[in-house]
Design a protein around this motif. Structure first.
Motif, mmCIF file in Angstrom:
data_model
loop_
_atom_site.group_PDB
_atom_site.id
_atom_site.type_symbol
_atom_site.label_atom_id
_atom_site.label_comp_id
_atom_site.label_asym_id
_atom_site.label_seq_id
_atom_site.Cartn_x
_atom_site.Cartn_y
_atom_site.Cartn_z
ATOM 1 N N VAL A 275 0.867 -1.336 0.054
ATOM 2 C CA VAL A 275 -0.089 -0.069 -0.190
ATOM 3 C C VAL A 275 0.846 1.213 0.192
ATOM 4 N N THR A 276 1.778 1.352 0.901
ATOM 5 C CA THR A 276 2.628 2.471 0.941
ATOM 6 C C THR A 276 3.819 2.504 -0.251
ATOM 7 N N ARG A 277 4.034 1.469 -0.777
ATOM 8 C CA ARG A 277 5.059 1.514 -1.832
ATOM 9 C C ARG A 277 4.484 1.986 -3.320
ATOM 10 N N LEU A 278 2.947 1.588 -3.376
ATOM 11 C CA LEU A 278 2.104 2.044 -4.547
ATOM 12 C C LEU A 278 1.510 3.343 -4.301
ATOM 13 N N TRP A 279 1.413 3.805 -2.887
ATOM 14 C CA TRP A 279 0.804 5.155 -2.777
ATOM 15 C C TRP A 279 1.668 5.812 -1.497
ATOM 16 N N PRO A 280 2.792 6.265 -1.997
ATOM 17 C CA PRO A 280 3.534 6.609 -0.976
ATOM 18 C C PRO A 280 3.192 7.883 0.116
ATOM 19 N N LYS A 281 2.022 8.625 -0.351
ATOM 20 C CA LYS A 281 1.665 9.731 0.354
ATOM 21 C C LYS A 281 0.514 9.271 1.644
ATOM 22 N N VAL A 282 0.093 7.875 1.441
ATOM 23 C CA VAL A 282 -0.942 7.401 2.285
ATOM 24 C C VAL A 282 -0.443 7.653 3.652
ATOM 25 N N LYS A 283 -1.753 8.316 4.449
ATOM 26 C CA LYS A 283 -1.330 8.371 5.859
ATOM 27 C C LYS A 283 -2.448 7.740 6.676
ATOM 28 N N PHE A 284 -3.482 7.003 6.348
ATOM 29 C CA PHE A 284 -4.028 6.303 7.128
ATOM 30 C C PHE A 284 -5.021 5.390 5.987
ATOM 31 N N ILE A 285 -5.606 4.303 6.879
ATOM 32 C CA ILE A 285 -6.532 3.384 6.101
ATOM 33 C C ILE A 285 -7.890 3.468 6.882
ATOM 34 N N GLN A 286 -9.050 3.970 6.187
ATOM 35 C CA GLN A 286 -10.377 3.930 6.838
ATOM 36 C C GLN A 286 -11.305 2.831 6.426
ATOM 37 N N SER A 287 -11.718 2.017 7.506
ATOM 38 C CA SER A 287 -12.686 0.853 7.360
ATOM 39 C C SER A 287 -13.032 0.738 8.726
ATOM 40 N N ILE A 288 -14.391 -0.120 8.778
ATOM 41 C CA ILE A 288 -14.588 -0.628 9.935
ATOM 42 C C ILE A 288 -13.715 -1.825 10.219
ATOM 43 N N ILE A 289 -13.062 -1.732 11.469
ATOM 44 C CA ILE A 289 -12.020 -2.823 11.914
ATOM 45 C C ILE A 289 -12.583 -3.473 13.226
ATOM 46 N N THR A 290 -13.694 -3.200 13.653
ATOM 47 C CA THR A 290 -14.182 -3.944 14.867
ATOM 48 C C THR A 290 -15.115 -5.117 14.519
ATOM 49 N N GLY A 291 -15.485 -5.754 15.670
ATOM 50 C CA GLY A 291 -16.349 -6.789 15.499
ATOM 51 C C GLY A 291 -15.835 -7.849 14.640
ATOM 52 N N GLN A 292 -16.479 -8.624 13.655
ATOM 53 C CA GLN A 292 -15.815 -9.739 12.916
ATOM 54 C C GLN A 292 -14.877 -9.136 11.898
ATOM 55 N N ASN A 293 -14.868 -7.791 11.646
ATOM 56 C CA ASN A 293 -13.706 -7.345 10.823
ATOM 57 C C ASN A 293 -12.540 -7.112 11.510
#
Length: 565
Positions: A275-293
């Motif tokens: 992810v950071t190699r393809l998009w070097p300016k990425v600061k965060f990833i946004q998604s639901i990561i609670t519960g089953q995720n």
């Protein structure tokens, strides 16, 4: 956005919301028999029963069949939302009007405000940049009376709130999100993101599972995407004309240098940090990561070089709830602060049946576990939605909740009850064992097999090698240890029954072929699940899905000792 006012005056705002809902709906057929036209809060609490979906389903169905909205709603119902059906069983439909999508837009705006407040612009002070947002619409169906039936994401993408949003910070044009073909939409989302790689500051999707699925998709199609970028021509199989025209415009002609850069990164032996190699300016990833995720956190950390994971908001087909006020918190510390202006919220102590005392939003107690009851503007009153939440603290006067589990998501073969929380804890401990090998867990589900004696738990695992060229060869020693560690992580009652009287058999892991869980998703989507809202069921109940999984099993492993008491 006056967050201070919203969160400091929660009680008054909640009382006003209930008053408004009852004033609008007290004369509906459903509520009139309990309130006789009154909008009094105490009468509401005394007379209106706590309900489940089966209680309100006949009323919803009558409106869907063409009876007037005032069967359940004082304002016209403009459509129905389809629940995902992948976290709690079968799909349900819920009545809505435009307020639901206005609430979604409000939550999205609040989410953006919190991101801008906590995650600063780059060092040169440039604009925030763009988000590679994986939104997917699916084809709407219609009720017998002609009203649209859609998922909440599709409904939002079709709503005025989305069309009239103040600005577009996404890498994909709207035509991609609205493309009804999932494969074409995914391809174009990723292609647009790659073409604008230097502008991308975040990756986002409704759920973590979608992001992991997108990276797996990219592994299969990056060469073709590089060719599209190199020659400035979109692949012929992208046949949705509006999507094709919009993406061709983004491509903007040949770009050999960019194609070479992407090719160099994707050709490396491992996709760790891709992810950071393809998009070097990425600061965060946004998604639901609670519960089953939460099961996808290790995969996202592997792919992103541990870029910050932001779990932004909590919502459902019944109502939006609130937001994560601390975008920079660790994944295990995510709590959601309820917004008091959306619906009226009450709470009943978890697993207390109908006997527990019902408390208002501001009267919940820190540390206690509750099931929320929802009263919304369009027909649900004191509705039990089946999530279990724990109060983790307060933001001003507004409680914050940690998502714990779905209420009925359990495994059991004897007297033991194994919850979603138990399963995820066991899984997390097993993935620590996997880390010592060169394998990654990319998908799982489970069920309690009681077709033989003794019954036992079966976990289906899809594994992947860290190095792309490596073939997955699950070793007996590692997988057997995973089985044992999972059993050790389960409840005291499970361990007691398993160790003492043998009426629970050894836990089993069945390793399935790569791509199995993607195909499983396609099965559920073909049956009506939403691509944007799909979550692999933690516990499989569908006999068709179980048969499919068993047809893809490569190897089977069992715990080889009883767990310690």
């Amino acid at each position: 956005m006056d967050l201070m006012k919203l969160t400091s005056n929660a009680k008054q705002i909640q009382d006003d919301v209930l008053k408004e809902i009852l004033t609008l709906n007290a004369n509906t057929e459903y509520l009139y028999r309990y309130l006789h036209g009154s909008s009094d809060k105490e009468l509401f609490k005394k007379n209106v029963p706590v309900i489940s979906y089966d209680d309100v389903k006949p009323y919803i169905q009558r409106v869907a069949n063409g009876e007037p909205s005032n069967v359940i709603s004082g304002k016209p119902i403009t459509g129905f939302l389809l629940s995902s059906g992948t976290s709690g069983g079968e799909q349900k439909i819920f009545p809505v009007n435009n307020k639901f999508f206005e609430d979604m837009a409000f939550i999205f705006a609040l989410r953006s405000f919190l991101i801008s407040k906590h995650i600063e612009d780059d060092e040169e002070g440039n604009e925030k940049g763009k988000v590679l947002m994986l939104f997917f619409a699916r084809q709407q169906s219609t009720s017998p009376c002609g009203l649209p039936i859609s998922t909440s994401v599709t409904g939002y993408l079709m709503s005025d709130s989305f069309k009239n949003r103040p600005s577009n910070c996404f890498t994909s044009p709207d035509e991609v999100a609205l493309c009804p073909d999932l494969k074409q939409a995914m391809y174009c989302h990723l292609l647009c993101g790659l073409r604008q790689r230097d502008e991308v500051v975040a990756l986002a999707a409704s759920f973590a599972s979608s992001l992991v699925g997108a990276i797996t998709f990219l592994e299969s199609y990056w060469k073709e995407m590089c060719s599209n970028i190199r020659y400035g021509q979109l692949s012929e199989w992208i046949t949705d004309l509006r999507c094709r025209d919009a993406v061709t415009n983004i491509l903007g002609g040949s770009n050999c240098e960019l194609a070479d850069q992407i090719e160099e990164e994707c050709n490396k032996i491992s996709w760790e940090g891709i992810v950071t190699r393809l998009w070097p300016k990425v600061k965060f990833i946004q998604s639901i990561i609670t519960g089953q995720n939460s099961q996808y956190i290790p995969m996202l950390e592997f792919y992103s070089n541990k870029v910050h994971l932001f779990s932004p908001a909590y919502g459902s087909s019944e109502t939006m709830f609130g937001v994560n006020m601390n975008p920079l918190c660790k994944p295990q510390d995510v709590s959601y602060t309820f917004m008091p202006n959306i619906s009226y919220f009450e709470f009943i102590l978890a697993d207390d049946g109908n006997k527990g005392e019902i408390v208002d939003l501001v009267n919940v107690k820190i540390g206690s576990y509750y099931e929320p009851l929802i009263t919304n503007y369009y027909g649900l009153h004191r509705y039990r939605m089946g999530d279990i939440l724990q109060v983790s603290g307060f933001y001003n006067n507004e409680p914050q909740f940690r998502f714990v589990r779905r209420k009925n998501m359990v495994l059991s073969v004897n007297l033991e009850v194994t919850t979603e929380e138990d399963i995820l804890k066991a899984l997390n401990n097993a993935t620590l064992v996997l880390k010592r090998s060169d394998l990654l867990l990319t998908g799982f589900t489970c069920y309690a097999d009681i077709s033989t004696l003794p019954g036992h738990y079966i976990f289906y695992w899809e594994l992947k090698a860290k190095n792309i060229s490596d073939i997955v060869k699950p070793g007996n020693k590692v997988l057997v240890e995973c089985c044992c560690v999972m059993e050790e992580s389960l409840s005291a009652l499970y361990r007691d029954i398993r160790s003492k009287d043998g009426s629970i058999g050894a836990l089993e892991i069945r390793v399935v072929q790569q791509g199995t869980f993607h195909s499983l998703m396609e099965i559920f989507i073909s049956q009506g699940a939403s691509p944007s809202q799909y979550k692999t069921p933690i516990c499989i109940k569908s006999s068709e899905a179980l048969a499919f999984l068993d047809n893809n099993v490569l190897a089977r492993f069992f715990s080889d000792k009883s767990p310690p008491l």
